[in-house]
Write an enzyme that holds these catalytic residues in place. Structure first.
Site, PDB file in Angstrom:
ATOM      1  N   THR A  92      -5.178  26.677   4.595  1.00 30.97           N
ATOM      2  CA  THR A  92      -5.964  27.662   5.366  1.00 30.97           C
ATOM      3  C   THR A  92      -7.308  27.102   5.816  1.00 30.97           C
ATOM      4  O   THR A  92      -7.953  27.667   6.700  1.00 30.97           O
ATOM      5  CB  THR A  92      -6.262  28.901   4.501  1.00 30.97           C
ATOM      6  OG1 THR A  92      -7.109  28.486   3.410  1.00 30.97           O
ATOM      7  CG2 THR A  92      -4.982  29.522   3.953  1.00 30.97           C
ATOM      8  N   ASP A 118     -12.621  11.712   4.099  1.00 33.08           N
ATOM      9  CA  ASP A 118     -12.845  12.700   3.037  1.00 33.08           C
ATOM     10  C   ASP A 118     -13.998  12.220   2.154  1.00 33.08           C
ATOM     11  O   ASP A 118     -13.858  11.243   1.405  1.00 33.08           O
ATOM     12  CB  ASP A 118     -11.561  12.877   2.222  1.00 33.08           C
ATOM     13  CG  ASP A 118     -11.679  14.016   1.226  1.00 33.08           C
ATOM     14  OD1 ASP A 118     -12.647  14.013   0.421  1.00 33.08           O
ATOM     15  OD2 ASP A 118     -10.839  14.925   1.257  1.00 33.08           O
ATOM     16  N   ARG A 178     -11.918  23.244  -0.282  1.00 30.05           N
ATOM     17  CA  ARG A 178     -11.248  23.777   0.905  1.00 30.05           C
ATOM     18  C   ARG A 178      -9.758  23.815   0.669  1.00 30.05           C
ATOM     19  O   ARG A 178      -9.156  22.800   0.356  1.00 30.05           O
ATOM     20  CB  ARG A 178     -11.500  22.807   2.070  1.00 30.05           C
ATOM     21  CG  ARG A 178     -12.420  23.336   3.066  1.00 30.05           C
ATOM     22  CD  ARG A 178     -12.554  22.567   4.306  1.00 30.05           C
ATOM     23  NE  ARG A 178     -11.819  21.356   4.568  1.00 30.05           N
ATOM     24  CZ  ARG A 178     -11.788  20.783   5.761  1.00 30.05           C
ATOM     25  NH1 ARG A 178     -12.414  21.344   6.770  1.00 30.05           N
ATOM     26  NH2 ARG A 178     -11.142  19.660   5.961  1.00 30.05           N
ATOM     27  N   ASP A 227     -13.357  12.090  -1.744  1.00 32.67           N
ATOM     28  CA  ASP A 227     -12.452  10.997  -2.127  1.00 32.67           C
ATOM     29  C   ASP A 227     -13.132   9.643  -2.007  1.00 32.67           C
ATOM     30  O   ASP A 227     -12.971   8.777  -2.869  1.00 32.67           O
ATOM     31  CB  ASP A 227     -11.197  11.024  -1.245  1.00 32.67           C
ATOM     32  CG  ASP A 227     -10.217  12.101  -1.692  1.00 32.67           C
ATOM     33  OD1 ASP A 227     -10.405  12.665  -2.789  1.00 32.67           O
ATOM     34  OD2 ASP A 227      -9.267  12.377  -0.939  1.00 32.67           O
TER      35      ASP A 227
END
Ligand code: PRP
Ligand code: URA
Length: 218
Positions: free
Chosen positions: A117, A209, A113, A212
């Protein structure tokens, strides 16, 4: 017995509401959970989800010789299922499912991603050549805006796939709707339906995340 819960507002979504899944999802969300434990939990939850995702696998009758006599049993029929993790975080879901379905094939879709944006950028695609004859399980722990899942399904369909299902761990309503608008034929099986996205596109309450936390990066 099925532990699947459907949502009238989100008709493509089914949530797996099993006590073990809910217990493990809570540990997964905890910010204090280590990378090692996070990885183990993703693996275990994916395996539990795969059990529910495969309740409609086609079977064929086969003969079997027990030590006492000949009888008949059942074998999963048709072309092998294809697991397709969306890199990176989807990789954490593959091994658990392969323990249940060791003959499954594994494709890969590389997407990330864009931080500004929030739109997906693709960098890798590889699935078996005879995609039209196979069932696909797309794997990604997070369905947030739905951009990555929708792009992955578009790529799979371009390769000939037409029986595609998404397996995720946390879904946001926004992502379920976007995927359903783009691909109404693709059903979603998730371990949880969360409240909303924040302004950075993270799921709330979510788990942070996923890539991560799974790979110990930041
Ligand atoms: C995460 C996640 C999904 C995507 C979901 O991946 O694993 O692929 O975000 O967001 P979306 O629904 O808004 O598209 P990310 O882009 O962080 O890539 P990574 O797994 O390589 O870290
Ligand atoms: N991707 C993640 O890893 N987590 C989110 O909450 C949203 C997208």
């Amino acid at each position: 017995m099925s532990v699947a819960v459907t949502h009238p507002d989100l008709p493509t979504l089914t949530v797996v509401d099993h006590p073990l899944v809910r217990h493990k999802m809570t540990l997964l969300r905890d910010r204090e959970t280590s990378t090692k434990t996070f990885k183990e939990l993703v693996d275990e939850i994916a395996m539990l989800m795969a059990y529910e995702a495969t309740t409609d696998l086609a079977l064929e009758e086969v003969p079997v010789d027990t030590p006492l006599e000949s009888t008949h049993g059942w074998a999963v029929s048709g072309k092998k299922l294809v697991l397709v993790p969306i890199l990176r975080a989807g990789l954490g879901m593959v091994e658990g499912i392969l323990r249940l379905i060791p003959s499954a094939r594994v494709g890969h879709i590389g997407l990330y991603r864009d931080h500004d944006t929030l739109e997906p950028v693709d960098y890798y695609f590889k699935v078996p050549g005879d995609a039209e004859a196979r069932d696909f399980l797309l794997l990604d722990p997070m369905l947030a805006t739905g951009g990555s899942a929708a792009a992955a399904v578009t790529s799979l369909k371009r390769a000939g796939a037409h029986r595609i299902r998404l397996l995720c761990l946390v879904a946001a309503p926004e992502g379920v709707r976007r995927l359903a608008d783009a691909h109404p034929d693709v059903s979603v099986l998730s371990a949880a339906l969360d409240r909303e996205l924040n302004e950075s596109g993270y799921i709330l309450p979510g788990l942070g995340d996923a890539g991560d936390r799974l790979f110990g990066t930041r």
